[in-house]
Design a protein around this motif. Structure first.
Motif, PDB file in Angstrom:
ATOM      1  N   GLY A  94       0.791  -1.217   0.000  1.00 18.84           N
ATOM      2  CA  GLY A  94       0.000   0.000   0.000  1.00 18.84           C
ATOM      3  C   GLY A  94       0.820   1.262   0.000  1.00 18.84           C
ATOM      4  O   GLY A  94       2.043   1.250  -0.108  1.00 18.84           O
ATOM      5  N   ASP A  95       0.111   2.369   0.144  1.00 17.17           N
ATOM      6  CA  ASP A  95       0.719   3.690   0.287  1.00 17.17           C
ATOM      7  C   ASP A  95       0.831   3.951   1.781  1.00 17.17           C
ATOM      8  O   ASP A  95      -0.112   4.428   2.410  1.00 17.17           O
ATOM      9  CB  ASP A  95      -0.149   4.750  -0.407  1.00 17.17           C
ATOM     10  N   LEU A  96       1.982   3.646   2.343  1.00 21.91           N
ATOM     11  CA  LEU A  96       2.155   3.763   3.795  1.00 21.91           C
ATOM     12  C   LEU A  96       2.464   5.186   4.226  1.00 21.91           C
ATOM     13  O   LEU A  96       2.359   5.519   5.403  1.00 21.91           O
ATOM     14  CB  LEU A  96       3.257   2.811   4.270  1.00 21.91           C
ATOM     15  N   ASN A  97       2.900   6.025   3.277  1.00 17.47           N
ATOM     16  CA  ASN A  97       3.027   7.473   3.503  1.00 17.47           C
ATOM     17  C   ASN A  97       4.159   7.879   4.441  1.00 17.47           C
ATOM     18  O   ASN A  97       4.254   9.055   4.816  1.00 17.47           O
ATOM     19  CB  ASN A  97       1.708   8.071   4.009  1.00 17.47           C
ATOM     20  N   TYR A  98       5.018   6.941   4.855  1.00 14.66           N
ATOM     21  CA  TYR A  98       6.185   7.356   5.641  1.00 14.66           C
ATOM     22  C   TYR A  98       7.141   8.150   4.748  1.00 14.66           C
ATOM     23  O   TYR A  98       7.246   7.892   3.556  1.00 14.66           O
ATOM     24  CB  TYR A  98       6.895   6.141   6.229  1.00 14.66           C
ATOM     25  N   ARG A  99       7.848   9.100   5.333  1.00 16.56           N
ATOM     26  CA  ARG A  99       8.662  10.049   4.571  1.00 16.56           C
ATOM     27  C   ARG A  99      10.135   9.974   4.958  1.00 16.56           C
ATOM     28  O   ARG A  99      10.498   9.424   5.994  1.00 16.56           O
ATOM     29  CB  ARG A  99       8.156  11.477   4.813  1.00 16.56           C
ATOM     30  N   ILE A 100      10.961  10.555   4.102  1.00 14.88           N
ATOM     31  CA  ILE A 100      12.376  10.763   4.416  1.00 14.88           C
ATOM     32  C   ILE A 100      12.505  12.142   5.048  1.00 14.88           C
ATOM     33  O   ILE A 100      12.111  13.147   4.449  1.00 14.88           O
ATOM     34  CB  ILE A 100      13.254  10.674   3.156  1.00 14.88           C
ATOM     35  N   THR A 101      13.030  12.193   6.260  1.00 18.61           N
ATOM     36  CA  THR A 101      13.124  13.468   6.984  1.00 18.61           C
ATOM     37  C   THR A 101      14.565  13.745   7.374  1.00 18.61           C
ATOM     38  O   THR A 101      15.433  12.877   7.333  1.00 18.61           O
ATOM     39  CB  THR A 101      12.255  13.426   8.253  1.00 18.61           C
ATOM     40  N   GLU A 102      14.812  14.982   7.759  1.00 19.07           N
ATOM     41  CA  GLU A 102      16.114  15.425   8.277  1.00 19.07           C
ATOM     42  C   GLU A 102      17.225  15.251   7.245  1.00 19.07           C
ATOM     43  O   GLU A 102      18.383  15.021   7.600  1.00 19.07           O
ATOM     44  CB  GLU A 102      16.463  14.679   9.581  1.00 19.07           C
ATOM     45  N   MET A 103      16.870  15.352   5.972  1.00 19.06           N
ATOM     46  CA  MET A 103      17.873  15.334   4.915  1.00 19.06           C
ATOM     47  C   MET A 103      17.454  16.343   3.859  1.00 19.06           C
ATOM     48  O   MET A 103      16.270  16.434   3.497  1.00 19.06           O
ATOM     49  CB  MET A 103      18.011  13.933   4.289  1.00 19.06           C
ATOM     50  N   ASP A 104      18.417  17.106   3.370  1.00 20.99           N
ATOM     51  CA  ASP A 104      18.132  18.139   2.376  1.00 20.99           C
ATOM     52  C   ASP A 104      17.507  17.510   1.129  1.00 20.99           C
ATOM     53  O   ASP A 104      17.957  16.459   0.640  1.00 20.99           O
ATOM     54  CB  ASP A 104      19.419  18.870   2.000  1.00 20.99           C
ATOM     55  N   LEU A 105      16.475  18.173   0.587  1.00 24.26           N
ATOM     56  CA  LEU A 105      15.740  17.638  -0.554  1.00 24.26           C
ATOM     57  C   LEU A 105      16.643  17.427  -1.766  1.00 24.26           C
ATOM     58  O   LEU A 105      16.540  16.403  -2.464  1.00 24.26           O
ATOM     59  CB  LEU A 105      14.590  18.593  -0.919  1.00 24.26           C
ATOM     60  N   LYS A 106      17.550  18.355  -2.007  1.00 24.87           N
ATOM     61  CA  LYS A 106      18.450  18.225  -3.155  1.00 24.87           C
ATOM     62  C   LYS A 106      19.339  16.991  -3.008  1.00 24.87           C
ATOM     63  O   LYS A 106      19.572  16.249  -3.982  1.00 24.87           O
ATOM     64  CB  LYS A 106      19.316  19.488  -3.275  1.00 24.87           C
ATOM     65  N   LEU A 107      19.814  16.747  -1.789  1.00 22.22           N
ATOM     66  CA  LEU A 107      20.654  15.582  -1.544  1.00 22.22           C
ATOM     67  C   LEU A 107      19.862  14.289  -1.712  1.00 22.22           C
ATOM     68  O   LEU A 107      20.372  13.293  -2.240  1.00 22.22           O
ATOM     69  CB  LEU A 107      21.256  15.664  -0.140  1.00 22.22           C
ATOM     70  N   VAL A 108      18.604  14.311  -1.280  1.00 20.93           N
ATOM     71  CA  VAL A 108      17.739  13.138  -1.457  1.00 20.93           C
ATOM     72  C   VAL A 108      17.626  12.784  -2.935  1.00 20.93           C
ATOM     73  O   VAL A 108      17.791  11.631  -3.341  1.00 20.93           O
ATOM     74  CB  VAL A 108      16.332  13.401  -0.867  1.00 20.93           C
ATOM     75  N   LYS A 109      17.375  13.788  -3.776  1.00 20.98           N
ATOM     76  CA  LYS A 109      17.205  13.558  -5.212  1.00 20.98           C
ATOM     77  C   LYS A 109      18.502  13.064  -5.850  1.00 20.98           C
ATOM     78  O   LYS A 109      18.486  12.194  -6.736  1.00 20.98           O
ATOM     79  CB  LYS A 109      16.735  14.841  -5.882  1.00 20.98           C
ATOM     80  N   GLU A 110      19.630  13.575  -5.353  1.00 25.32           N
ATOM     81  CA  GLU A 110      20.919  13.110  -5.884  1.00 25.32           C
ATOM     82  C   GLU A 110      21.132  11.633  -5.578  1.00 25.32           C
ATOM     83  O   GLU A 110      21.585  10.861  -6.438  1.00 25.32           O
ATOM     84  CB  GLU A 110      22.057  13.954  -5.298  1.00 25.32           C
ATOM     85  N   HIS A 111      20.833  11.223  -4.357  1.00 26.44           N
ATOM     86  CA  HIS A 111      20.987   9.820  -3.988  1.00 26.44           C
ATOM     87  C   HIS A 111      20.065   8.938  -4.837  1.00 26.44           C
ATOM     88  O   HIS A 111      20.458   7.843  -5.269  1.00 26.44           O
ATOM     89  CB  HIS A 111      20.681   9.620  -2.503  1.00 26.44           C
ATOM     90  N   ILE A 112      18.838   9.396  -5.077  1.00 26.88           N
ATOM     91  CA  ILE A 112      17.893   8.608  -5.884  1.00 26.88           C
ATOM     92  C   ILE A 112      18.409   8.478  -7.311  1.00 26.88           C
ATOM     93  O   ILE A 112      18.385   7.389  -7.902  1.00 26.88           O
ATOM     94  CB  ILE A 112      16.497   9.267  -5.859  1.00 26.88           C
ATOM     95  N   ASP A 113      18.889   9.568  -7.865  1.00 27.98           N
ATOM     96  CA  ASP A 113      19.406   9.539  -9.241  1.00 27.98           C
ATOM     97  C   ASP A 113      20.574   8.561  -9.380  1.00 27.98           C
ATOM     98  O   ASP A 113      20.758   7.948 -10.434  1.00 27.98           O
ATOM     99  CB  ASP A 113      19.847  10.942  -9.670  1.00 27.98           C
ATOM    100  N   GLN A 114      21.354   8.422  -8.320  1.00 26.12           N
ATOM    101  CA  GLN A 114      22.513   7.534  -8.348  1.00 26.12           C
ATOM    102  C   GLN A 114      22.167   6.101  -7.930  1.00 26.12           C
ATOM    103  O   GLN A 114      23.025   5.216  -7.964  1.00 26.12           O
ATOM    104  CB  GLN A 114      23.611   8.080  -7.420  1.00 26.12           C
ATOM    105  N   GLY A 115      20.917   5.867  -7.545  1.00 23.61           N
ATOM    106  CA  GLY A 115      20.535   4.544  -7.058  1.00 23.61           C
ATOM    107  C   GLY A 115      21.194   4.197  -5.738  1.00 23.61           C
ATOM    108  O   GLY A 115      21.358   3.019  -5.397  1.00 23.61           O
ATOM    109  N   ASN A 116      21.533   5.211  -4.960  1.00 23.59           N
ATOM    110  CA  ASN A 116      22.230   5.027  -3.693  1.00 23.59           C
ATOM    111  C   ASN A 116      21.203   5.144  -2.554  1.00 23.59           C
ATOM    112  O   ASN A 116      20.961   6.227  -2.027  1.00 23.59           O
ATOM    113  CB  ASN A 116      23.326   6.095  -3.545  1.00 23.59           C
ATOM    114  N   TYR A 117      20.613   4.027  -2.165  1.00 24.87           N
ATOM    115  CA  TYR A 117      19.466   4.077  -1.265  1.00 24.87           C
ATOM    116  C   TYR A 117      19.813   3.900   0.212  1.00 24.87           C
ATOM    117  O   TYR A 117      19.004   4.251   1.073  1.00 24.87           O
ATOM    118  CB  TYR A 117      18.443   3.000  -1.671  1.00 24.87           C
ATOM    119  N   GLU A 118      20.979   3.366   0.516  1.00 29.63           N
ATOM    120  CA  GLU A 118      21.322   3.116   1.911  1.00 29.63           C
ATOM    121  C   GLU A 118      21.293   4.388   2.768  1.00 29.63           C
ATOM    122  O   GLU A 118      20.744   4.387   3.866  1.00 29.63           O
ATOM    123  CB  GLU A 118      22.690   2.428   2.016  1.00 29.63           C
ATOM    124  N   PRO A 119      21.887   5.517   2.306  1.00 26.86           N
ATOM    125  CA  PRO A 119      21.801   6.729   3.132  1.00 26.86           C
ATOM    126  C   PRO A 119      20.364   7.209   3.325  1.00 26.86           C
ATOM    127  O   PRO A 119      20.036   7.782   4.358  1.00 26.86           O
ATOM    128  CB  PRO A 119      22.624   7.759   2.326  1.00 26.86           C
TER     129      PRO A 119
END
Length: 438
Positions: free
Chosen positions: A371-396
């Motif tokens: 389902g759509d559990l709606n939990y979010r990624i917090t306490e991390m800059d949005l730009k950095l989040v997008k960079e990690h996603i683009d690189q497929g780097n999910y552990e951080p």
């Protein structure tokens, strides 16, 4: 505190008397099974502990409804814990009813508890050799010590009374069921089936694409499909009347998108406002599906409405019970505790009442939650989040993911295993609505 009951334990075709006691300590419960030198026991010294069963996530109690009150015979209660299976024969009456009711109440107390599972340290003194150690998940780290807690002295087993038909028919049936369950590894075999679980928040939109790329991407067809949708219809009519043309539209799109290398049979469709769950099995398995039931739980407005909550489908396939739950939990970054509460409300309120006693989510061999559990990624800059996603780097990202955090401290989904995050999403973030579209 304790409740006790004298009863008979059927073990290997023979009746042997036992005394049961339900003990409570700090709102945690355990079932004690005593042997007694005389019945009824007159002194505490008459009793010796045979085994102790903590009422935890592995504890099960069911009344054998096939034999209950037939031909005036006693009530048969099946109890299992970890690897152990027991069958008890109890005399009908107020005392038995109250005692079994207290067992079910203790199970409910454990189910509704919050936070990490109990460690049952107060039971350590009753284990042979000094006790058990439990890990943070509430299961025993040393299986030999668990077995020591549960194991019983061997009993010589005369079978003449059963063979000669000296016992009532219902009693014989219950004993046979018990013996078959104990020896099922000798006459059963394991078959590996592939389960495909998919979920999509469609934001109230009709199907406009072929779903084969989503549902039939693997070379070989799955044996079971469980497909969940959220926000199927955002209109007021769907919310007020729970009626929407989107149900038929998306069901037709799913049917057209299933794997073409197999034919499928629909097990069930269940919907609550915008949450819908469809379950299919390959036609070759359809004849072995039974015990189908569906249920819905609303946790939205006033904690009851169906704009948020969960829908479930359960069934038995061969001798395995399966339960699928599709949920849409509370939104917004700061509401992770409300999401936790929604999860616990669904767990405690989703009850498949076609069975006696009713089956909850946990009362199944396999449970799949989507389902759509709606939990979010917090306490991390949005730009950095997008960079990690683009690189497929999910552990951080997982380190700051609310679901990962809450699951790690056992606040939600204790005992569940989340699949590895390996896909690379496309996304568009709308800060005005706090939504990610992917």
């Amino acid at each position: 505190q304790s409740e006790s009951s004298e009863l008979t334990k059927v073990r290997g075709w023979v009746r042997t008397s036992r005394v049961l006691a339900l003990a409570e300590h700090d709102n945690n419960h355990a079932l004690f099974v005593f042997m007694s030198s005389r019945m009824p026991p007159q002194l505490f010294s008459d009793l010796a502990i045979e085994r102790v069963l903590p009422i935890d996530a592995d504890f099960r109690c069911e009344i054998d409804t096939d034999s209950k009150h037939q031909d005036g015979v006693d009530v048969y209660v099946n109890i299992s814990s970890h690897k152990l299976k027991l069958l008890f024969e109890m005399v009908p009456g107020v005392k038995t009813s109250n005692f079994v009711g207290e067992i079910f109440r203790a199970i409910e107390v454990f189910t509704k508890r919050r936070g990490p599972p109990p460690e049952f340290q107060w039971l350590h003194k009753y284990a042979p050799g000094g006790g058990t150690q439990r890990n943070s998940g509430g299961s025993c780290q040393d299986e030999s010590l668990t077995d020591a807690l549960l194991e019983s002295p061997e009993i010589s087993v005369p079978r003449q009374s059963i063979a000669k038909g000296a016992t009532p028919i219902a009693a014989r049936e219950s004993v046979i069921k018990y013996q078959m369950a104990m020896k099922e590894q000798h006459y059963t075999y394991t078959q590996v089936l592939k389960v495909y679980v998919a979920t999509w928040n469609v934001n109230g939109q009709p199907p406009t694409v072929n779903l084969s790329d989503w549902l039939a991407k693997d070379p070989e067809p799955p044996d079971i499909y469980a497909i969940g949708f959220q926000e199927l219809d955002l209109s007021k009519e769907a919310f007020l009347f729970n009626d929407t043309p989107r149900e038929e539209e998306w069901q037709e799109a799913v049917l057209n998108g299933l794997h073409k290398k197999a034919r499928y049979h629909k097990v069930a469709l269940v919907r609550l406002v915008g949450m819908m769950l469809l379950v299919f099995v390959q036609e070759q398995h359809a004849a072995y599906v039974r015990g189908i039931a569906t249920e819905t739980v609303g946790t939205g407005i006033m904690g009851k409405m169906g704009n948020k909550g969960g829908v479930g489908v359960r069934f038995d396939l061969h001798s395995t019970s399966l339960c699928f739950v599709n949920s849409h939990l509370a939104a917004h970054v700061e509401e992770y505790e409300r999401r936790n509460q929604d999860y616990h409300d669904i767990c405690s309120r989703m009850s498949f009442t076609h069975f006696m006693p009713p089956k909850g989510i946990k009362d199944h061999d396999q449970v799949y939650w989507l389902g759509d559990l709606n939990y979010r990624i917090t306490e991390m800059d949005l730009k950095l989040v997008k960079e990690h996603i683009d690189q497929g780097n999910y552990e951080p990202l997982l380190e700051y993911d609310q679901l990962h955090q809450q699951h790690g401290v056992k606040n939600v989904f204790a005992g569940y295993q989340e699949g590895h995050i390996t896909f690379r999403p496309t996304y568009k973030y709308d800060p005005g609505t706090d939504n990610w579209d992917s």
